[in-house]
Design an enzyme around this catalytic site. Structure first.
Site, short mmCIF file in Angstrom:
data_model
loop_
_atom_site.label_atom_id
_atom_site.label_comp_id
_atom_site.label_asym_id
_atom_site.label_seq_id
_atom_site.Cartn_x
_atom_site.Cartn_y
_atom_site.Cartn_z
N LYS A 18 -18.42 -8.96 -3.29
CA LYS A 18 -19.16 -8.57 -2.28
C LYS A 18 -20.04 -7.18 -2.56
CE LYS A 18 -16.72 -5.12 -0.29
NZ LYS A 18 -17.19 -3.92 0.00
N VAL A 105 -12.26 -2.97 -10.70
CA VAL A 105 -11.10 -2.67 -9.99
C VAL A 105 -11.79 -1.33 -9.24
CG1 VAL A 105 -8.73 -1.85 -9.91
CG2 VAL A 105 -9.49 -3.77 -11.35
N ASP A 146 -11.41 -6.63 3.72
CA ASP A 146 -12.52 -7.14 3.20
C ASP A 146 -11.83 -8.58 2.88
OD1 ASP A 146 -13.97 -5.10 3.38
OD2 ASP A 146 -13.57 -4.45 1.35
O1 C5P Z 1 -7.98 -2.81 4.66
P1 C5P Z 1 -7.86 -2.08 3.27
O2 C5P Z 1 -6.69 -2.06 2.55
O3 C5P Z 1 -9.25 -2.45 2.39
O4 C5P Z 1 -8.27 -0.49 3.44
C1 C5P Z 1 -7.85 0.48 2.64
C2 C5P Z 1 -8.01 1.71 3.32
O5 C5P Z 1 -9.50 2.14 3.59
C3 C5P Z 1 -7.33 2.02 4.61
O6 C5P Z 1 -6.01 2.48 4.40
C4 C5P Z 1 -8.09 3.20 5.27
O7 C5P Z 1 -7.69 4.39 4.88
C5 C5P Z 1 -9.51 2.76 4.90
N1 C5P Z 1 -10.16 2.29 5.76
C6 C5P Z 1 -10.86 2.84 6.97
N2 C5P Z 1 -11.29 2.01 7.80
C7 C5P Z 1 -11.66 0.55 7.69
C8 C5P Z 1 -11.40 0.05 6.55
C9 C5P Z 1 -10.68 0.53 5.45
O8 C5P Z 1 -10.44 3.92 7.18
N3 C5P Z 1 -12.50 -0.05 8.38
#
Ligand code: C5P
Length: 312
Positions: A18, A105, A146
């Protein structure tokens, strides 16, 4: 005469990367996540995930980014398969997961999330679970912000942490060029840098811009190029200053717009046609400021099951 087909022994799916055409970041919530408003577009750069019935759980990775993917239980595809097995109380669940990795990655293109989404759909099919779409989406959201979009594909607005999706009225095909970095950026670190740089404590609640919605409705790549915006861009530049030169180079070489993808470090450029995309790839490669370039069209479908599973 009715025929009952045997369950597949192996299922392969392909999952797109994406790009965020718009990413507005709001306040940090008590759950440690930021309130987001984003416009996702799925692009034709794919990982393939194959799950095969096995005696024990395993994950192997092939492809250009294989070396950077964890092979143990913290692999997102493995976590997805185990979560689904637990949730649906699947007996004889172990699977061998193979990931053919073409999405960078830690590149801001949802590479890990794509594998989780692929693993969910592949295992659902392998185990013959006929799940409600909303239930699968809920599991996807547990795995990462995501992951639901990687399942859905196309173009969508994401709100909440990015996991709550709404459709967007959009037309046209967009030709992207991606300047890839050999070293990833950590998403939590980029959000942390956003917090550090954002001194204004009254961060507004984010919502999609009218310019973005109009651009997508019109199918006009120039309007979309002008409307690209990402609140994580400055934080990504702050952590990786060399990315600014990459963005400047692409714009100088005639891209209609450029943006850091997600939390970076991939820089995404919009072009007007596939020929224009190819020219930009050549110019960026020759410039020496980028590690690697690739191009892809969007929007494309989300997870798709590939034909030809082997049967028991
Ligand atoms: O949900 P995901 O594993 O993709 O998110 C990784 C990290 O990115 C989260 O632990 C957080 O620190 C940060 N994040 C955030 N706000 C979001 C999405 C992700 O702060 N809306």
């Amino acid at each position: 005469m009715s025929t009952v087909s045997a369950p597949p022994r192996s299922v392969t799916v392909r999952v797109p990367a994406k790009v965020n055409c718009e990413l507005r970041v709001g306040p940090l919530g008590a759950d440690g996540y930021h309130e987001l408003s984003t416009v996702f577009m799925a692009v034709g750069l794919y990982d393939e995930v194959t799950v095969t019935r096995a005696e024990r759980w395993s994950v192997t990775t092939t492809g250009p980014y294989a070396a950077h993917v964890p092979s143990g239980s913290d692999n997102l595809a493995m976590r997805a398969a185990r979560l689904l097995a637990r949730h649906m109380r699947v007996t004889r669940a172990p699977v061998a997961i193979r990931i053919d990795k073409n999405i960078p990655v830690a590149g801001g293109m949802a590479g890990g999330s794509a594998d989780a989404a692929g693993s969910l759909v592949a295992c659902e099919h392998l185990w013959g679970l006929r799940m409600d779409r909303d239930e699968l989406m809920e599991l996807a959201a547990e795995l990462g912000s995501d992951v639901p979009f990687c399942l859905a594909g196309g173009i969508a607005i994401g709100s909440g942490r990015g996991e709550r999706l709404a459709p967007v009225l959009a037309r046209g095909t967009y030709h992207w060029v991606f300047a890839l970095s050999s070293q990833g950026l950590s998403t939590p670190e980029v959000f942390g840098e956003f917090d550090r740089l954002t001194t204004d404590i009254s961060v507004p609640q984010p919502e999609p811009s009218p310019a973005m919605m109009t651009a997508l409705r019109s199918g006009d790549p120039e309007a979309l190029g002008d409307a690209l915006v990402n609140d994580l861009q400055e934080p990504a530049f702050s952590l990786r200053p060399a990315l600014r030169a990459v963005l400047d180079a692409g714009l100088e070489f005639g891209a209609l717009g450029g943006i850091i993808s997600g939390s970076g470090p991939t820089v995404a450029f919009l072009t007007g046609s596939s020929e224009h995309a190819l020219d930009l790839c050549v110019a960026l490669t020759a410039s020496g400021v980028v590690d690697q370039v690739t191009r892809a069209k969007g929007p494309v479908h989300g997870v798709q099951i590939l034909p030809g599973p082997t049967r028991e």
